[in-house]
Design a protein around this motif. Structure first.
Motif, short mmCIF file in Angstrom:
data_model
loop_
_atom_site.label_atom_id
_atom_site.label_comp_id
_atom_site.label_asym_id
_atom_site.label_seq_id
_atom_site.Cartn_x
_atom_site.Cartn_y
_atom_site.Cartn_z
N GLU A 1 34.72 1.24 -45.91
CA GLU A 1 34.13 0.57 -44.76
C GLU A 1 33.72 1.59 -43.70
O GLU A 1 32.65 1.48 -43.10
CB GLU A 1 35.10 -0.44 -44.16
CG GLU A 1 35.30 -1.68 -45.01
CD GLU A 1 36.38 -2.58 -44.46
OE1 GLU A 1 36.18 -3.81 -44.47
OE2 GLU A 1 37.44 -2.06 -44.02
N ILE B 1 28.53 -4.41 -36.92
CA ILE B 1 29.84 -3.91 -37.34
C ILE B 1 30.86 -5.03 -37.42
O ILE B 1 31.67 -5.11 -38.35
CB ILE B 1 30.32 -2.79 -36.40
CG1 ILE B 1 29.44 -1.55 -36.58
CG2 ILE B 1 31.79 -2.45 -36.63
CD1 ILE B 1 29.71 -0.46 -35.57
N ARG C 1 36.58 -5.17 -36.66
CA ARG C 1 36.76 -3.75 -36.95
C ARG C 1 36.85 -2.89 -35.69
O ARG C 1 37.04 -1.67 -35.78
CB ARG C 1 35.60 -3.24 -37.82
CG ARG C 1 35.51 -3.92 -39.18
CD ARG C 1 34.39 -3.33 -40.01
NE ARG C 1 34.35 -3.90 -41.35
CZ ARG C 1 33.61 -4.95 -41.69
NH1 ARG C 1 32.85 -5.52 -40.76
NH2 ARG C 1 33.64 -5.41 -42.91
N VAL D 1 35.31 2.07 -33.30
CA VAL D 1 35.87 1.44 -34.49
C VAL D 1 37.32 1.92 -34.63
O VAL D 1 37.60 3.11 -34.60
CB VAL D 1 35.06 1.82 -35.75
CG1 VAL D 1 35.71 1.25 -37.00
CG2 VAL D 1 33.62 1.35 -35.62
N ILE E 1 29.95 2.28 -42.28
CA ILE E 1 29.63 2.20 -40.85
C ILE E 1 28.94 3.48 -40.40
O ILE E 1 27.96 3.46 -39.65
CB ILE E 1 30.90 1.91 -40.03
CG1 ILE E 1 31.39 0.49 -40.30
CG2 ILE E 1 30.62 2.10 -38.53
CD1 ILE E 1 32.76 0.19 -39.72
#
Length: 256
Positions: free
Chosen positions: A147, A120, A124, A138, A151
């Motif tokens: 994004e 990751i 982030r 996150v 993820i």
């Protein structure tokens, strides 16, 4: 009263809570106890008053173990279950703080978590990732929709679980969740599932609280739940007329 299984609006306003017979108050933290990351004096005062009346307060959070230990040290609470059901933090008979890992978590789960964490990328992640023992957080403000979707897809392909709060996407490996975690840890404390359901009130603000709204019949959503009603399958029994910490205080102040 509106059935939780329907998508009809639950009762707005909490005056009926004075007629409920409970002993446990279980609550999410971010944007439930707090408001925009801040602990309001009204929420803290309501916690103290409820604790002084004999209610045991349990926080059930996606927050890091490190942050949750601070809650246990500073607030009038019974225990904290952190990182979406991964770890119970409590004080023993000598007033020492103890950590109890959820027994379903394996070494392999933690190895997968570390691998995904590297994939990751640190840029982030939540600023409190360093204080997390089991999950990945996150920061929703640090990622675009694309994004975030990437993820989530990556987490799914690796066999991870994830849930979105008002501030984070929490990702973890292992067959636990907020609702499974509270059942596991309460059972370790001698409180079975049926007793938990009968003697508890749950408070939450977001989609990652939905499973708890479904588990605990006496559930209270902050006003933000009503704002996002169409996203929920299981609504709480009641809705506070305020957001965040003010809604939390409203609920506790209506208990007998």
């Amino acid at each position: 009263m509106i059935n939780q299984e329907t998508k009809g609006s639950p009762v707005v306003g909490l005056s009926a809570l004075k007629d409920e017979n409970i002993s446990l108050i279980i609550s999410d933290v971010d944007d439930t106890v707090t408001a925009n990351g801040k602990l309001l004096p009204q929420a803290l005062e309501a916690m103290y008053e409820a604790s002084n009346k004999g209610y045991r307060i349990i926080l059930l959070s996606g927050g890091s173990a490190g942050w949750c230990e601070v809650y246990l040290r500073q607030w009038p609470i019974f225990m904290v279950i952190a990182e979406s059901g991964a770890v119970m933090i409590y004080k023993d008979e000598n007033d020492q703080i103890c950590y109890q890992q959820n027994p379903v978590i394996t070494k392999e789960d933690l190895e997968k978590r570390d691998k995904l964490l590297r994939m990751i990328g640190e840029e982030r992640l939540s600023s409190d990732q360093y204080a997390r023992l089991y999950d990945i957080a996150v920061d929703l403000k640090k990622v675009s929709d694309k994004e975030l979707s990437d993820i989530e897809q990556m987490a799914s392909l690796m066999g991870a679980n994830y849930a979105k709060s008002s501030i984070h996407l929490n990702i973890w490996f292992g067959s636990y969740s907020k609702s499974k975690g509270i059942i596991t840890f309460m059972d370790l404390c001698g409180i079975d599932k049926e007793t938990l359901k009968k003697e508890s009130m749950y408070l939450g603000d977001a989609l990652n609280d939905e499973e708890m709204f479904n588990l605990i019949p006496l559930s209270v959503g902050m006003k933000s739940v009503l704002d996002n009603k169409d996203k929920f399958t299981h609504m709480p029994k009641y809705i506070a007329s305020n957001y965040g910490g003010l809604g939390f205080a409203e609920a506790l102040n209506n208990l007998k």
